[in-house]
Scaffold this active site. Structure first.
Site, PDB file in Angstrom:
ATOM      1  N   LEU A 142       0.853  -1.191   0.000  1.00 10.40           N
ATOM      2  CA  LEU A 142       0.000   0.000   0.000  1.00 10.40           C
ATOM      3  C   LEU A 142       0.892   1.246   0.000  1.00 10.40           C
ATOM      4  O   LEU A 142       2.020   1.206   0.482  1.00 10.40           O
ATOM      5  CB  LEU A 142      -0.871   0.020   1.264  1.00 10.40           C
ATOM      6  CG  LEU A 142      -1.802  -1.171   1.492  1.00 10.40           C
ATOM      7  CD1 LEU A 142      -2.579  -0.977   2.808  1.00 10.40           C
ATOM      8  CD2 LEU A 142      -2.778  -1.349   0.342  1.00 10.40           C
ATOM      9  N   GLY A 143       0.368   2.361  -0.511  1.00 14.68           N
ATOM     10  CA  GLY A 143       1.110   3.629  -0.370  1.00 14.68           C
ATOM     11  C   GLY A 143       1.394   4.353  -1.671  1.00 14.68           C
ATOM     12  O   GLY A 143       1.684   5.549  -1.654  1.00 14.68           O
ATOM     13  N   LYS A 147      12.608  12.640   0.121  1.00 10.61           N
ATOM     14  CA  LYS A 147      12.896  13.506   1.281  1.00 10.61           C
ATOM     15  C   LYS A 147      13.868  12.834   2.239  1.00 10.61           C
ATOM     16  O   LYS A 147      14.660  13.501   2.908  1.00 10.61           O
ATOM     17  CB  LYS A 147      11.599  13.883   2.009  1.00 10.61           C
ATOM     18  CG  LYS A 147      11.004  15.166   1.508  1.00 10.61           C
ATOM     19  CD  LYS A 147      10.179  15.037   0.253  1.00 10.61           C
ATOM     20  CE  LYS A 147      10.762  15.528  -0.990  1.00 10.61           C
ATOM     21  NZ  LYS A 147       9.914  15.371  -2.163  1.00 10.61           N
ATOM     22  N   GLY A 205      -8.216  -3.238 -10.507  1.00 10.99           N
ATOM     23  CA  GLY A 205      -9.643  -2.898 -10.601  1.00 10.99           C
ATOM     24  C   GLY A 205     -10.001  -2.238 -11.923  1.00 10.99           C
ATOM     25  O   GLY A 205      -9.208  -1.468 -12.478  1.00 10.99           O
ATOM     26  N   GLU A 221      16.077  22.671 -19.075  1.00  7.39           N
ATOM     27  CA  GLU A 221      14.668  23.078 -18.937  1.00  7.39           C
ATOM     28  C   GLU A 221      14.227  23.800 -20.212  1.00  7.39           C
ATOM     29  O   GLU A 221      14.909  24.703 -20.684  1.00  7.39           O
ATOM     30  CB  GLU A 221      14.523  23.988 -17.703  1.00  7.39           C
ATOM     31  CG  GLU A 221      13.191  24.686 -17.563  1.00  7.39           C
ATOM     32  CD  GLU A 221      11.979  23.754 -17.520  1.00  7.39           C
ATOM     33  OE1 GLU A 221      11.973  22.811 -16.706  1.00  7.39           O
ATOM     34  OE2 GLU A 221      11.033  23.969 -18.318  1.00  7.39           O
ATOM     35  N   GLY A 236       7.350  15.496 -16.137  1.00  7.52           N
ATOM     36  CA  GLY A 236       5.932  15.492 -15.788  1.00  7.52           C
ATOM     37  C   GLY A 236       5.393  14.077 -15.618  1.00  7.52           C
ATOM     38  O   GLY A 236       6.104  13.094 -15.857  1.00  7.52           O
ATOM     39  N   ASP A 251      -3.780  12.315  -8.552  1.00  6.78           N
ATOM     40  CA  ASP A 251      -3.026  12.713  -9.756  1.00  6.78           C
ATOM     41  C   ASP A 251      -3.804  12.569 -11.062  1.00  6.78           C
ATOM     42  O   ASP A 251      -3.388  13.119 -12.081  1.00  6.78           O
ATOM     43  CB  ASP A 251      -1.737  11.876  -9.863  1.00  6.78           C
ATOM     44  CG  ASP A 251      -0.632  12.412  -8.982  1.00  6.78           C
ATOM     45  OD1 ASP A 251      -0.912  13.293  -8.138  1.00  6.78           O
ATOM     46  OD2 ASP A 251       0.519  11.934  -9.104  1.00  6.78           O
ATOM     47  N   HIS A 293      10.741  34.662  19.296  1.00  6.15           N
ATOM     48  CA  HIS A 293      12.079  35.122  18.924  1.00  6.15           C
ATOM     49  C   HIS A 293      13.130  34.255  19.605  1.00  6.15           C
ATOM     50  O   HIS A 293      12.978  33.940  20.780  1.00  6.15           O
ATOM     51  CB  HIS A 293      12.270  36.576  19.378  1.00  6.15           C
ATOM     52  CG  HIS A 293      13.639  37.107  19.113  1.00  6.15           C
ATOM     53  ND1 HIS A 293      14.067  37.437  17.855  1.00  6.15           N
ATOM     54  CD2 HIS A 293      14.688  37.343  19.953  1.00  6.15           C
ATOM     55  CE1 HIS A 293      15.321  37.872  17.923  1.00  6.15           C
ATOM     56  NE2 HIS A 293      15.724  37.826  19.184  1.00  6.15           N
TER      57      HIS A 293
HETATM   58  C1  FAD Z   1      10.071  11.819  -7.200  1.00  8.14           C
HETATM   59  C2  FAD Z   1       8.753  12.355  -6.718  1.00  8.14           C
HETATM   60  C3  FAD Z   1       8.717  13.122  -5.570  1.00  8.14           C
HETATM   61  C4  FAD Z   1       7.502  13.636  -5.121  1.00  8.14           C
HETATM   62  N1  FAD Z   1       7.504  14.383  -3.988  1.00  8.14           N
HETATM   63  C5  FAD Z   1       6.348  14.910  -3.549  1.00  8.14           C
HETATM   64  C6  FAD Z   1       6.309  15.680  -2.358  1.00  8.14           C
HETATM   65  O1  FAD Z   1       7.323  15.891  -1.704  1.00  8.14           O
HETATM   66  N2  FAD Z   1       5.124  16.175  -1.951  1.00  8.14           N
HETATM   67  C7  FAD Z   1       3.972  15.943  -2.661  1.00  8.14           C
HETATM   68  O2  FAD Z   1       2.913  16.421  -2.257  1.00  8.14           O
HETATM   69  N3  FAD Z   1       3.966  15.209  -3.777  1.00  8.14           N
HETATM   70  C8  FAD Z   1       5.131  14.687  -4.240  1.00  8.14           C
HETATM   71  N4  FAD Z   1       5.128  13.917  -5.363  1.00  8.14           N
HETATM   72  C9  FAD Z   1       3.852  13.662  -6.045  1.00  8.14           C
HETATM   73  C10 FAD Z   1       3.075  12.556  -5.318  1.00  8.14           C
HETATM   74  O3  FAD Z   1       3.869  11.406  -5.252  1.00  8.14           O
HETATM   75  C11 FAD Z   1       1.772  12.271  -6.043  1.00  8.14           C
HETATM   76  O4  FAD Z   1       1.044  13.479  -6.186  1.00  8.14           O
HETATM   77  C12 FAD Z   1       0.924  11.283  -5.253  1.00  8.14           C
HETATM   78  O5  FAD Z   1       1.595  10.056  -5.058  1.00  8.14           O
HETATM   79  C13 FAD Z   1      -0.389  11.025  -5.986  1.00  8.14           C
HETATM   80  O6  FAD Z   1      -1.183  10.209  -5.210  1.00  8.14           O
HETATM   81  P1  FAD Z   1      -2.307   9.285  -5.837  1.00  8.14           P
HETATM   82  O7  FAD Z   1      -2.921   8.590  -4.679  1.00  8.14           O
HETATM   83  O8  FAD Z   1      -3.165  10.073  -6.750  1.00  8.14           O
HETATM   84  O9  FAD Z   1      -1.534   8.238  -6.771  1.00  8.14           O
HETATM   85  P2  FAD Z   1      -0.297   7.265  -6.553  1.00  8.14           P
HETATM   86  O10 FAD Z   1       0.505   7.630  -5.381  1.00  8.14           O
HETATM   87  O11 FAD Z   1       0.372   7.185  -7.876  1.00  8.14           O
HETATM   88  O12 FAD Z   1      -0.984   5.869  -6.215  1.00  8.14           O
HETATM   89  C14 FAD Z   1      -1.811   5.194  -7.104  1.00  8.14           C
HETATM   90  C15 FAD Z   1      -1.937   3.756  -6.669  1.00  8.14           C
HETATM   91  O13 FAD Z   1      -2.938   3.121  -7.453  1.00  8.14           O
HETATM   92  C16 FAD Z   1      -2.516   1.815  -7.825  1.00  8.14           C
HETATM   93  N5  FAD Z   1      -3.266   1.439  -9.033  1.00  8.14           N
HETATM   94  C17 FAD Z   1      -3.202   2.022 -10.257  1.00  8.14           C
HETATM   95  N6  FAD Z   1      -4.096   1.479 -11.104  1.00  8.14           N
HETATM   96  C18 FAD Z   1      -4.741   0.513 -10.401  1.00  8.14           C
HETATM   97  C19 FAD Z   1      -5.799  -0.390 -10.708  1.00  8.14           C
HETATM   98  N7  FAD Z   1      -6.407  -0.383 -11.904  1.00  8.14           N
HETATM   99  N8  FAD Z   1      -6.203  -1.254  -9.749  1.00  8.14           N
HETATM  100  C20 FAD Z   1      -5.618  -1.253  -8.516  1.00  8.14           C
HETATM  101  N9  FAD Z   1      -4.643  -0.420  -8.172  1.00  8.14           N
HETATM  102  C21 FAD Z   1      -4.218   0.473  -9.091  1.00  8.14           C
HETATM  103  C22 FAD Z   1      -1.022   1.987  -8.035  1.00  8.14           C
HETATM  104  O14 FAD Z   1      -0.351   0.745  -7.963  1.00  8.14           O
HETATM  105  C23 FAD Z   1      -0.669   2.935  -6.883  1.00  8.14           C
HETATM  106  O15 FAD Z   1      -0.367   2.215  -5.713  1.00  8.14           O
HETATM  107  C24 FAD Z   1       6.312  13.370  -5.834  1.00  8.14           C
HETATM  108  C25 FAD Z   1       6.342  12.576  -6.975  1.00  8.14           C
HETATM  109  C26 FAD Z   1       7.552  12.073  -7.427  1.00  8.14           C
HETATM  110  C27 FAD Z   1       7.565  11.210  -8.648  1.00  8.14           C
END
Ligand code: FAD
Length: 472
Positions: A40-41, A53, A117, A210, A277, A317, A451
């Protein structure tokens, strides 16, 4: 046995999905959390926020050791980096929090289901069917009154590139066996500048490329300028307004051809990180069986995270129009579940979302940049206070940067706060809270700050809106 019908089925266990699941459990909703991977996560915990981090903290400690003499600490000149131990510490942190999530699911009676899913179509008598393909390859039908999509995102690649041991995404770069001697990073957003900071601290030769005119292009122009100044001083190379023409593998590593102001340049490095991105994961979700029509692969929702398919929500996301950040996804999850539970909810306000970039120097920001505030027609008044004049910054030996407050001269409304410097990612919380409570610059001016603290720079910055900072 009667078939189980869940109140909420959540597809994806990243910060958006797991937060939604916990809140659903707290509301007493019968909740299923589906995850295709065996942990999970999501991105955040395994290959995003947390591991980066952790490495940034190692880098910060390492940088402090380089300056130890200045603090009267001797005998650390012969320091040695044990990269394997650095990686192990990072893995321990990730494992600890993965276990923590499993515990929280049990505590909140969330049923975790391993499998992929997919939606199957419209609800029948208010009940959706989600196909779940388990690790054994078998597909089972799961019934739920509501479905939340939180499937997250993955790194976008440049055309013709595939991740491997030299062409890296956020996944590969987090498990390198050793620090590369040289690294080219494509993209100067948060991910790009954070990895640049980490690997430069560990003495790699780093070059950022960039396409836009400045580093961290979503931040206030003055923040980009200050980051560029400090990165130049740190010896981090960068090219802005630069277009990548070609990425080739050569014997020793990678050869990148770029065009800057019409001139071609070639840069050779051991590895290349593609940080251009994140692509929302919305393919193969069965959306074509529903009313949801993705726009540039993102899913459009209303303020309550409801999609155009009744009973189906989207968070994190994959959502169109909100930044791809863990804390945004988490709050969107809470909004969706609160709505499903029939409780009063508050939509996510895009002007009150903090941005935090944990490079050195750190960046924290919220609300409108000075340029955007002017474009929006505000009568803009700016206050700015440099950390050079803050006593705590002297104590911790970190003098780069400033706090900038963008306000509306007519009513004193705080339109945006932009911080670059020590602890900027922590300091920004005060600004977000102030804006959420609709505090004015005047309210900040009358707020007593302890302070000596870095937070006092916020008090000085608000006083400087009226040209009356005490310490500068
Ligand atoms: C290098 C890096 C550093 C980052 N640092 C930061 C930070 O410091 N602070 C911050 O706010 N954000 C940061 N982000 C962005 C952050 O990681 C994402 O915004 C966040 O993880 C998005 O969360 P989410 O739950 O939408 O998706 P995700 O974290 O991508 O999780 C989606 C989950 O869904 C699962 N999944 C996908 N499709 C299916 C399916 N059909 N069935 C079952 N399971 C499925 C995947 O396996 C995954 O576990 C960073 C991103 C990167 C790449």
């Amino acid at each position: 046995m009667p078939e189980t019908v869940y109140d909420v089925a959540i597809i994806g266990s990243g910060p958006a999905g797991y937060t939604a699941a916990i809140r659903a459990g707290q509301y007493g909703l019968k909740t299923a959390l589906l995850e295709k991977d065996n942990v999970l996560g999501g991105t955040c915990l395994h290959v995003g926020c947390i591991p980066t981090k952790a490495l940034l903290f190692n880098a910060e400690l390492w940088d402090h050791l380089k300056e130890a003499g200045e603090f009267g600490i001797e005998g650390v000149e012969a320091r040695k980096l044990n990269w394997a131990a650095v990686q192990e510490r990072k893995a321990k942190i990730v494992n600890k929090h993965t276990k923590g999530l499993e515990f929280l699911m049990k505590k909140n009676k969330v049923e975790v289901i391993r499998g992929y899913g997919r939606l199957t179509g419209h609800a029948q008598q208010g009940i959706h069917t989600v196909d779940v393909k388990g690790p054994d390859g078998k597909t089972k039908a799961l019934k739920s009154r509501n479905v939340i999509l939180s499937t997250g995102s993955e790194a976008r690649m440049l055309p013709g590139t595939e991740p491997d041991s030299r062409i890296l995404t956020n996944i590969e770069i987090l498990s390198l066996k050793e620090v590369p001697k040289s690294l080219v990073i494509i993209g100067a957003g948060a991910v790009g500048v954070e990895f640049a900071s980490i690997y430069k601290s560990f003495d790699a030769d780093v070059t950022i490329i960039e396409m836009l005119p400045r580093l961290v292009p979503v931040e206030d122009e003055e923040v980009s300028k200050e980051l560029a100044r400090v990165y130049r001083k740190r010896g981090i190379n960068f090219h802005t307004n630069a277009r990548v023409e070609k990425v080739e593998k050569v014997k020793e590593g990678i050869l990148v051809t770029i065009t800057v102001e019409g001139k071609q340049q070639k840069i050779e490095a051991e590895k290349i990180l593609i940080a251009v991105g994140r692509k929302p994961r919305t393919a193969n979700l069965g959306l074509e069986m529903t009313n949801i029509k993705p726009e540039r692969e993102f899913i459009k929702t209303d303020s309550w995270m409801q999609t155009t398919e009744p009973g189906v929500y989207a968070i994190g996301d994959i959502v169109l129009g909100t930044p791809q950040l863990a804390h945004v996804g988490a709050m969107e999850g809470i909004v969706a579940v609160t709505k499903i539970a029939g409780k009063p909810a508050k939509p996510v306000n895009p002007e009150r979302i903090p941005n935090a970039t944990y490079c050195h120097p750190e960046i924290g920001s919220v609300g409108l940049t000075e340029t955007r505030a002017r474009e929006a027609g505000y009568n803009v008044k700016v206050g700015k206070f440099p950390f050079t004049a803050n006593s705590r910054a002297s104590i911790v030996g970190r003098h780069e940067g400033f706090i900038k407050i963008v306000s509306d001269a007519d009513y004193g409304e705080i339109l945006g706060v932009h911080i670059i410097g020590p602890q900027a990612t922590e300091l920004i919380a005060e600004a977000v809270a102030a804006m959420e409570m609709e505090a004015t610059v005047e309210d900040l001016v009358w707020t007593i700050h302890a302070h000596p603290t870095l937070a006092e720079a916020m008090l000085d910055a608000s006083n400087s809106v009226y040209g009356m900072a005490i310490n500068a």
